[in-house]
Design an enzyme around this catalytic site. Structure first.
Site, mmCIF file in Angstrom:
data_model
loop_
_atom_site.group_PDB
_atom_site.id
_atom_site.type_symbol
_atom_site.label_atom_id
_atom_site.label_comp_id
_atom_site.label_asym_id
_atom_site.label_seq_id
_atom_site.Cartn_x
_atom_site.Cartn_y
_atom_site.Cartn_z
ATOM 1 C CE LYS A 179 -2.745 3.071 2.565
ATOM 2 N NZ LYS A 179 -1.892 4.190 1.894
ATOM 3 C CD GLU A 254 11.737 4.817 10.021
ATOM 4 O OE1 GLU A 254 11.530 5.482 11.474
ATOM 5 O OE2 GLU A 254 11.414 5.294 9.073
#
Length: 483
Positions: A179, A254
């Protein structure tokens, strides 16, 4: 300037391009003009992509590392051949200057080449013997792909963050549903088109453009996904982790940063100023690694601040395609307004504006902002403590090395840090004391595929890049036999 069709297909599922029902308007941040509309997907498209990946995994997971390496090298070659076009897409869709776009594309190439090397090394180490304390048993080690993985990437480094996740996932033998950000889908779509021509079996790589609610949420929650790897804000990272927890899948995150650059008493001042500008204003400050807090030894503070102001005011903010541009536009209106809001709240909290803080006078259109420098920033203010994600830097003095380290570590984040000093022993001592996943010494924010990316505290869960990035997509199996 690139011309675009009125609409673009936003789905690549099981080897076929198609359009979904979600219409994503793609804007040029330097002109505020509509580039195109991408027809992205929804929960139904996510379901189809995962089904295709699950079917493909049966065969793809059994390929050799050498076979996967050949495809990764094909992807690197395809990106290399399309380098200029990909650079133009980066600048058009993201607003970053061409020289920054070139760095991005070269990073993508290097990452796919690096993981091709690691994939080749997997075959020799498979089924390796493990010494045991008993002669009555033998054991062998297998590293196997974890399954079908979902990759969710942000808008600040299109293609780069994708490569950091996709290359190791494919090298490990995983199948993928990607995505991309709905804000910057154009470089990602072109990268997907290159990948589609590089020999991957249908269903191994799938792409679904769309919003976080329409695509990211069902991708994170689907029980067929073995692992989610997400890069983005902490707020969304929490949501991804919560949805993933419902089916106890692996998660790599992250997230944000509020990093410091430490200018010690013996530092080269000109170098320190250049590193401060690079750390705060590269990519218009839209980096989780931005060193947006600069800590300066008291004896150097006045001169450093004068030099920094002069250098920041001289930075050429312009259209990304201008030859002499140093800083481009912020990515969209929402981000532009968000950064302006931080500046206003900083002023209200009592911070002193040294320079910047406004739209450049020569740029009436586009999401452009002057490089902005603050000092006298209260330690409890949002300007000092929160990730701004824009070209804003706060400068503060310190009286001792221990105070500098304490100020740098006083944050919920711990992604990166930078140290400027002429003394090697001091540099190592300070670097070792900083709570950060990567520390640069007298160096710009150069990133190599061989070194890990990720941080302490709320900056990340897990690591990307290096062998650690590959291990993130592998399961460990031991087979123990009675002799």
């Amino acid at each position: 300037m690139i011309s675009f069709p009125t609409t673009l297909d936003g789905l690549y599922i099981n080897g076929q391009w198609s359009s979904g029902r979600e219409h994503l308007r793609v804007i040029n941040p330097a002109t505020e003009a509509l580039l195109t509309t991408v027809n992205g997907g929804d929960e139904q498209a996510v379901d189809q992509a995962i089904s295709a990946a699950c079917e493909a995994f049966e065969d793809w997971s059994k390929t050799t590392g050498a076979e996967r390496a050949a495809i990764l090298r094909n992807i690197a070659k395809g990106v290399r051949n399309g380098r200029e076009h990909l650079m133009n897409l980066q600048s058009s869709n993201n607003g970053k200057p061409q020289f920054e776009a070139a760095i991005d594309v070269d990073d993508v190439i290097a990452t796919f080449d690096y993981y091709a090397e690691l994939a080749e090394g997997l075959d020799a180490g498979q089924d390796s013997n493990l010494p045991l304390p008993s002669d009555d048993f033998s054991a062998r080690l297998r590293r196997e792909p974890c399954g079908v993985v979902g990759l969710i990437v942000p808008w600040n480094f299109p293609m780069v963050t994708t490569a950091w996740k996709l290359a190791p996932a494919l090298a490990a033998g995983c199948c993928v549903v990607l995505k991309p950000s709905e804000v910057t889908p154009l470089p990602e779509l072109e990268l997907a088109a290159i990948i589609a021509e590089c020999g991957l079996p249908d269903g191994v790589f799938n792409l679904v453009c769309g919003t976080g609610l329409a695509v990211g949420a069902p991708l994170s929650a689907d029980p067929r996904i073995a692992k989610i790897s997400f890069t983005g804000s902490n707020a969304v990272g929490v949501q991804v982790m919560q949805r993933a927890a419902e089916t106890v899948k692996g998660v790599s995150l992250e997230l944000g940063g509020k990093s410091s650059l430490l200018v010690l008493a013996d530092a080269d001042l000109q170098l320190a100023v250049e590193l401060a500008c690079g750390g705060a204003f590269f990519n218009a400050g839209q980096m989780c690694s931005a060193t947006s807090r600069v800590l300066v030894a008291e004896a150097l503070m006045d001169e450093f601040l004068q030099r920094l102001q002069k250098r920041a005011e001289a930075i050429r903010v312009a259209d990304p395609f201008d030859a002499d541009v140093e800083m481009g536009a912020l990515v969209n209106q929402a981000q532009y307004q968000r950064v302006l809001g931080h500046i206003d709240r900083g002023l209200s909290a009592g911070a002193r504006l040294v320079c910047g803080g406004n739209r450049p006078a020569h740029l009436p259109r586009g999401y452009f902002l002057q490089p902005t420098v603050f000092t006298d920033v209260p330690l409890d203010s949002a300007l000092w403590r929160e990730e701004i994600f824009g070209p804003v830097v706060c400068v503060r003095s310190f009286a001792s090395e221990s105070e500098a380290i304490a100020l740098a570590n006083d944050t919920q984040f711990g992604l990166v840090a930078s140290v400027v000093t002429r003394d090697a022993a001091t540099a190592d001592r300070v670097a070792n004391a900083l709570q950060a996943g990567l520390v640069w010494i007298n160096a710009p924010q150069v990133i190599f595929p061989q070194t890990a990316w990720g941080g302490y505290k709320q900056s990340s869960v897990g690591r990307e890049l290096g062998p650690w990035g590959l291990a993130a997509f592998q399961e460990i199996k031991h087979v123990v036999r009675a002799v």
